[in-house]
Design an enzyme around this catalytic site. Structure first.
Site, short mmCIF file in Angstrom:
data_model
loop_
_atom_site.label_atom_id
_atom_site.label_comp_id
_atom_site.label_asym_id
_atom_site.label_seq_id
_atom_site.Cartn_x
_atom_site.Cartn_y
_atom_site.Cartn_z
N GLU A 118 0.83 -1.20 0.00
CA GLU A 118 0.00 0.00 0.00
C GLU A 118 0.87 1.26 0.00
O GLU A 118 1.96 1.28 0.57
CB GLU A 118 -0.94 0.00 1.20
CG GLU A 118 -1.98 -1.11 1.07
CD GLU A 118 -3.09 -1.03 2.11
OE1 GLU A 118 -4.25 -1.20 1.71
OE2 GLU A 118 -2.81 -0.81 3.29
N CYS A 131 3.44 8.56 1.46
CA CYS A 131 3.90 7.58 2.44
C CYS A 131 4.10 6.27 1.69
O CYS A 131 3.16 5.70 1.14
CB CYS A 131 2.81 7.45 3.51
SG CYS A 131 3.19 6.21 4.75
N CYS A 138 6.15 -7.12 7.39
CA CYS A 138 7.21 -6.65 8.29
C CYS A 138 7.65 -7.82 9.15
O CYS A 138 6.81 -8.63 9.54
CB CYS A 138 6.66 -5.51 9.16
SG CYS A 138 7.94 -4.67 10.13
N CYS A 142 5.21 -5.04 16.19
CA CYS A 142 4.78 -4.02 17.14
C CYS A 142 3.29 -4.26 17.43
O CYS A 142 2.49 -4.41 16.50
CB CYS A 142 5.02 -2.63 16.58
SG CYS A 142 6.77 -2.39 16.19
N CYS A 145 0.39 -2.18 15.72
CA CYS A 145 0.50 -1.87 14.28
C CYS A 145 -0.13 -2.97 13.44
O CYS A 145 0.16 -4.15 13.62
CB CYS A 145 1.97 -1.71 13.91
SG CYS A 145 2.25 -1.53 12.14
N CYS A 377 -1.59 6.11 9.66
CA CYS A 377 -0.39 5.43 10.16
C CYS A 377 -0.76 4.12 10.81
O CYS A 377 -1.63 4.07 11.67
CB CYS A 377 0.27 6.23 11.27
SG CYS A 377 0.84 7.80 10.76
N1 SAH Z 1 8.50 0.39 10.39
C1 SAH Z 1 8.75 1.77 10.52
C2 SAH Z 1 7.95 2.63 9.56
C3 SAH Z 1 6.49 2.28 9.36
S1 SAH Z 1 5.33 2.65 10.62
C4 SAH Z 1 8.54 2.21 11.94
O1 SAH Z 1 8.01 1.44 12.71
O2 SAH Z 1 8.95 3.33 12.26
C5 SAH Z 1 5.13 4.43 10.63
C6 SAH Z 1 4.68 4.96 12.01
O3 SAH Z 1 3.33 4.61 12.34
C7 SAH Z 1 5.53 4.41 13.14
O4 SAH Z 1 5.85 5.39 14.07
C8 SAH Z 1 4.59 3.40 13.74
O5 SAH Z 1 4.97 3.05 15.04
C9 SAH Z 1 3.28 4.13 13.66
N2 SAH Z 1 2.11 3.27 13.84
C10 SAH Z 1 2.02 1.93 13.67
N3 SAH Z 1 0.77 1.51 13.93
C11 SAH Z 1 0.04 2.58 14.28
C12 SAH Z 1 -1.34 2.80 14.60
N4 SAH Z 1 -2.20 1.79 14.60
N5 SAH Z 1 -1.72 4.05 14.88
C13 SAH Z 1 -0.87 5.09 14.81
N6 SAH Z 1 0.43 4.96 14.48
C14 SAH Z 1 0.88 3.72 14.22
FE1 SF4 Z 2 6.86 -3.03 11.39
FE2 SF4 Z 2 4.63 -1.76 12.11
FE3 SF4 Z 2 6.57 -2.11 13.88
FE4 SF4 Z 2 6.92 -0.36 11.87
S1 SF4 Z 2 5.41 -0.21 13.50
S2 SF4 Z 2 8.38 -1.93 12.60
S3 SF4 Z 2 5.78 -1.45 10.21
S4 SF4 Z 2 5.36 -3.76 12.90
#
Ligand code: SAH
Ligand code: SF4
Length: 399
Positions: A118, A131, A138, A142, A145, A377
């Site tokens: 995406e 973005c 991944c 996290c 996420c 995000c």
């Molecule tokens: N993997 C990288 C980049 C992708 S995520 C990283 O983790 O930094 C981009 C941002 O969105 C990161 O700060 C991530 O922690 C945040 N993010 C992930 N899931 C989210 C959610 N459900 N709501 C808001 N931000 C989120």
């Molecule tokens: Fe991967 Fe989501 Fe964690 Fe970023 S926030 S490292 S995309 S699992």
């Protein structure tokens, strides 16, 4: 010319008759492709420069329009290659103007089906941010996420990363409407819609270092897409050993997904913290090459109700970042199906932001965009491969 094209992606693409696209290739990739099409060595640099401009300044999708390239060469290129973008599976437009594309990439030899990623475009009054994704899925998990619920299918190739920018420019009309090198009007950069690129889509970009670096090299090439490195931001969950290398070799802006101010909580939210705890992460940030008040690191902090949103944590956050030229980005949690988290109340976010504000960080709350189309995000996810609940747990333990 009978030799098969020798570009990297061709070797890895499925054996189907599909032609390789030149869209997104680096200069070296383009050179290899042109050599394979029979362009003599001594003409290679000149031809690369011609095609580079057609592909990355004009955004052409057909070799036929390359008026300063001989008809013979255009035919040869057309017989071997295309300038196709990834296939659009769906395009959604949010009520706030945010656009999200689900893209299907070319299948490679071992892949049962073509992977999907995406890409999101977020228009604002003073900028347009794209973005982009760096991986399909991944490896990290996290807990808040959506992408983390998807297993890693593979790293994106450099050209697949660049192609997201090209496709977005196609779809939002962000190429100059040029007919030829002299009569076409080049868009001055102030009129460009996509002014900023953030590596905040699917994947952990520092786990795909070389391809992301090559792709950002193409994106920032002054004779091509010409995005300023100051307007390219890589976001990482904290792959500490790669942070100094990224600063030295790629030199873009940096964002850190912090989300917690103590290791116990960060271990849970961002499991890579078990490998690289907060103190090591902060040290890498302090030493990030080129760091200054004009070039600050952005610290992202997702607001999770009852988890990390107390005023004590706001104060701890400010303390943790003291001495680092930093911006703070509070991200209201964006929900996704079956998540166990909730977004903090607005009142709580405002009070948290006030502490951060008083410490000298201006406008720290990131407005959620495109929530209605799951484009915000952390909401990105394709169906390329899901993780089962037990795989997720195992992944969290492994990290
Ligand atoms: N993997 C990288 C980049 C992708 S995520 C990283 O983790 O930094 C981009 C941002 O969105 C990161 O700060 C991530 O922690 C945040 N993010 C992930 N899931 C989210 C959610 N459900 N709501 C808001 N931000 C989120
Ligand atoms: Fe991967 Fe989501 Fe964690 Fe970023 S926030 S490292 S995309 S699992």
């Amino acid at each position: 010319m009978t030799a098969a094209p020798l570009v990297k992606i061709d070797a890895e693409t499925s054996t189907s008759a599909a032609k390789t696209s030149l869209a997104g290739l680096t200069r070296d990739g383009l050179k290899t492709a042109l050599a394979a099409a029979g362009v003599p060595d001594k003409q290679l640099n000149m031809r690369v420069a011609q095609l580079w401009s057609w592909i990355y300044v004009r955004g052409l999708t057909s070799f036929d329009d390359m008026t300063d390239v001989s008809k013979d060469l255009r035919n040869r290129l057309g017989a071997l290659y295309t300038l196709d973008r990834p296939e659009i599976v769906s395009e959604q437009v949010s009520i706030d103007g945010t656009r999200k594309w689900l893209l299907r990439l070319a299948k490679r030899g071992h892949e049962a089906r073509p992977p999907e990623i995406e890409t999101v475009y977020i228009p604002e009054s003073d900028r347009g941010t794209l973005c982009i994704s760096s991986q399909v899925g991944c490896t990290l998990t996290c807990s808040f996420c959506h992408t983390g619920t998807q297993r890693l299918v593979r790293n994106l190739e450099a050209e697949e990363i660049v192609a997201q920018i090209m496709l977005a420019r196609d779809r939002i009309g962000d190429w100059p409407g040029a007919k030829g090198p002299d009569d076409g009007r080049l868009l001055p950069s102030s009129e460009r819609k996509i002014t900023n690129v953030v590596l905040m889509g699917m994947g952990e970009p520092l786990y795909n270092f070389d391809n992301v670096k090559a792709a950002m090299g193409v994106a920032a090439d002054g004779d091509g897409l010409a995005l300023s490195k100051r307007r390219i931001t890589l976001s990482t969950s904290g792959v500490v050993p790669e942070i100094p290398r990224w600063g030295e070799e790629a030199d873009t802006m940096l964002a850190i997904s912090l989300h917690a101010t103590n290791d116990a909580l960060r271990d849970e939210l961002v499991p890579i913290n078990r490998k690289y705890p907060i103190a090591e992460l902060m040290e890498a940030c302090r030493n990030y090459p080129g760091l200054s008040n004009a070039r600050r690191i952005t610290f992202e902090y997702v607001m999770l109700k009852g988890v990390n949103d107390s005023l004590a944590e706001a104060r701890a956050l400010v303390k943790l970042l003291s001495g680092i030229p930093a911006k703070i980005n509070l991200i209201p949690f964006n929900p996704w199906p079956n998540t166990r988290y909730e977004c903090s109340d607005w009142e709580t976010i405002e009070r948290f932001a006030e502490v951060v504000n008083k410490a000298g960080y201006a406008s720290p709350v990131r407005t959620p965009r495109g929530r209605d189309i799951l484009a915000a995000c952390g909401q990105l996810r394709s169906e390329s491969a899901r993780l089962s609940a037990s795989e997720r747990r195992a992944g969290a333990e492994k990290a």
